[in-house]
Design a protein around this motif. Structure first.
Motif, PDB file in Angstrom:
ATOM      1  N   ARG A 229       2.350  51.407   7.161  1.00  0.00           N
ATOM      2  CA  ARG A 229       3.241  50.242   7.070  1.00  0.00           C
ATOM      3  C   ARG A 229       2.965  49.455   5.789  1.00  0.00           C
ATOM      4  O   ARG A 229       3.877  48.998   5.119  1.00  0.00           O
ATOM      5  CB  ARG A 229       3.083  49.354   8.299  1.00  0.00           C
ATOM      6  N   ARG A 230       1.698  49.321   5.437  1.00  0.00           N
ATOM      7  CA  ARG A 230       1.328  48.548   4.249  1.00  0.00           C
ATOM      8  C   ARG A 230       1.904  49.179   2.975  1.00  0.00           C
ATOM      9  O   ARG A 230       2.380  48.472   2.092  1.00  0.00           O
ATOM     10  CB  ARG A 230      -0.184  48.431   4.141  1.00  0.00           C
ATOM     11  N   ILE A 231       1.870  50.488   2.878  1.00  0.00           N
ATOM     12  CA  ILE A 231       2.416  51.168   1.705  1.00  0.00           C
ATOM     13  C   ILE A 231       3.896  50.821   1.529  1.00  0.00           C
ATOM     14  O   ILE A 231       4.341  50.477   0.434  1.00  0.00           O
ATOM     15  CB  ILE A 231       2.224  52.696   1.811  1.00  0.00           C
ATOM     16  N   LEU A 232       4.659  50.899   2.606  1.00  0.00           N
ATOM     17  CA  LEU A 232       6.098  50.620   2.511  1.00  0.00           C
ATOM     18  C   LEU A 232       6.377  49.136   2.293  1.00  0.00           C
ATOM     19  O   LEU A 232       7.331  48.782   1.588  1.00  0.00           O
ATOM     20  CB  LEU A 232       6.817  51.159   3.741  1.00  0.00           C
ATOM     21  N   GLU A 233       5.557  48.258   2.830  1.00  0.00           N
ATOM     22  CA  GLU A 233       5.716  46.830   2.557  1.00  0.00           C
ATOM     23  C   GLU A 233       5.385  46.508   1.106  1.00  0.00           C
ATOM     24  O   GLU A 233       6.055  45.685   0.472  1.00  0.00           O
ATOM     25  CB  GLU A 233       4.842  46.007   3.508  1.00  0.00           C
ATOM     26  N   GLN A 234       4.359  47.156   0.557  1.00  0.00           N
ATOM     27  CA  GLN A 234       4.027  46.969  -0.856  1.00  0.00           C
ATOM     28  C   GLN A 234       5.136  47.510  -1.750  1.00  0.00           C
ATOM     29  O   GLN A 234       5.444  46.929  -2.792  1.00  0.00           O
ATOM     30  CB  GLN A 234       2.702  47.644  -1.195  1.00  0.00           C
ATOM     31  N   LEU A 235       5.752  48.604  -1.343  1.00  0.00           N
ATOM     32  CA  LEU A 235       6.888  49.155  -2.071  1.00  0.00           C
ATOM     33  C   LEU A 235       8.033  48.151  -2.100  1.00  0.00           C
ATOM     34  O   LEU A 235       8.659  47.935  -3.148  1.00  0.00           O
ATOM     35  CB  LEU A 235       7.332  50.471  -1.435  1.00  0.00           C
ATOM     36  N   GLU A 236       8.301  47.512  -0.980  1.00  0.00           N
ATOM     37  CA  GLU A 236       9.345  46.486  -0.919  1.00  0.00           C
ATOM     38  C   GLU A 236       9.027  45.323  -1.865  1.00  0.00           C
ATOM     39  O   GLU A 236       9.883  44.885  -2.633  1.00  0.00           O
ATOM     40  CB  GLU A 236       9.464  45.976   0.513  1.00  0.00           C
ATOM     41  N   GLU A 237       7.802  44.835  -1.844  1.00  0.00           N
ATOM     42  CA  GLU A 237       7.395  43.741  -2.732  1.00  0.00           C
ATOM     43  C   GLU A 237       7.515  44.144  -4.192  1.00  0.00           C
ATOM     44  O   GLU A 237       7.980  43.371  -5.031  1.00  0.00           O
ATOM     45  CB  GLU A 237       5.965  43.312  -2.421  1.00  0.00           C
ATOM     46  N   TRP A 238       7.090  45.361  -4.505  1.00  0.00           N
ATOM     47  CA  TRP A 238       7.173  45.854  -5.870  1.00  0.00           C
ATOM     48  C   TRP A 238       8.614  45.897  -6.362  1.00  0.00           C
ATOM     49  O   TRP A 238       8.903  45.474  -7.480  1.00  0.00           O
ATOM     50  CB  TRP A 238       6.540  47.252  -5.951  1.00  0.00           C
ATOM     51  N   LEU A 239       9.509  46.395  -5.514  1.00  0.00           N
ATOM     52  CA  LEU A 239      10.916  46.502  -5.905  1.00  0.00           C
ATOM     53  C   LEU A 239      11.503  45.125  -6.221  1.00  0.00           C
ATOM     54  O   LEU A 239      12.210  44.958  -7.213  1.00  0.00           O
ATOM     55  CB  LEU A 239      11.720  47.187  -4.804  1.00  0.00           C
ATOM     56  N   VAL A 240      11.188  44.129  -5.398  1.00  0.00           N
ATOM     57  CA  VAL A 240      11.698  42.779  -5.608  1.00  0.00           C
ATOM     58  C   VAL A 240      11.164  42.203  -6.928  1.00  0.00           C
ATOM     59  O   VAL A 240      11.905  41.580  -7.690  1.00  0.00           O
ATOM     60  CB  VAL A 240      11.320  41.868  -4.418  1.00  0.00           C
TER      61      VAL A 240
END
Length: 93
Positions: free
Chosen positions: A66-77
């Motif tokens: 879950r953390r990997i995908l949440e970090q991906l979301e933050e990175w994209l923003v």
């Protein structure tokens, strides 16, 4: 083993499919390299101003996946402030 997937619905600053393709291909390649995830455009391929991107990862722990995908979301923003993140759906498969 835990498998997580995410779908990101995006609004893009593009009026043409060619412009969209450049944005989407760049985001997918950079996400693959930075987060070691599987990535693809999964829907809305013919809509110039929108995209649905899918990401998947396999990890040993639920927290890490879950953390990997949440970090991906933050990175994209942070990386692309011109791209509007409309919705994100992260789930364990």
């Amino acid at each position: 083993m835990h498998v997580f997937s995410a779908q990101f619905h995006l609004h893009l600053p593009s009026n043409s499919l060619k412009g969209k393709r450049g944005i989407v291909k760049s985001l997918l390649a950079r996400a693959r390299n930075r987060f070691n995830v599987a990535a693809a455009e999964v829907d809305m391929q013919d809509v110039p101003g929108s995209a649905m991107l899918g990401f998947a990862t396999v990890t040993e722990s639920r927290v890490a996946g879950r953390r990997i995908l949440e970090q991906l979301e933050e990175w994209l923003v942070e990386e692309r402030p011109d791209v509007e993140l409309v919705a994100v759906d992260i789930e364990e498969c």
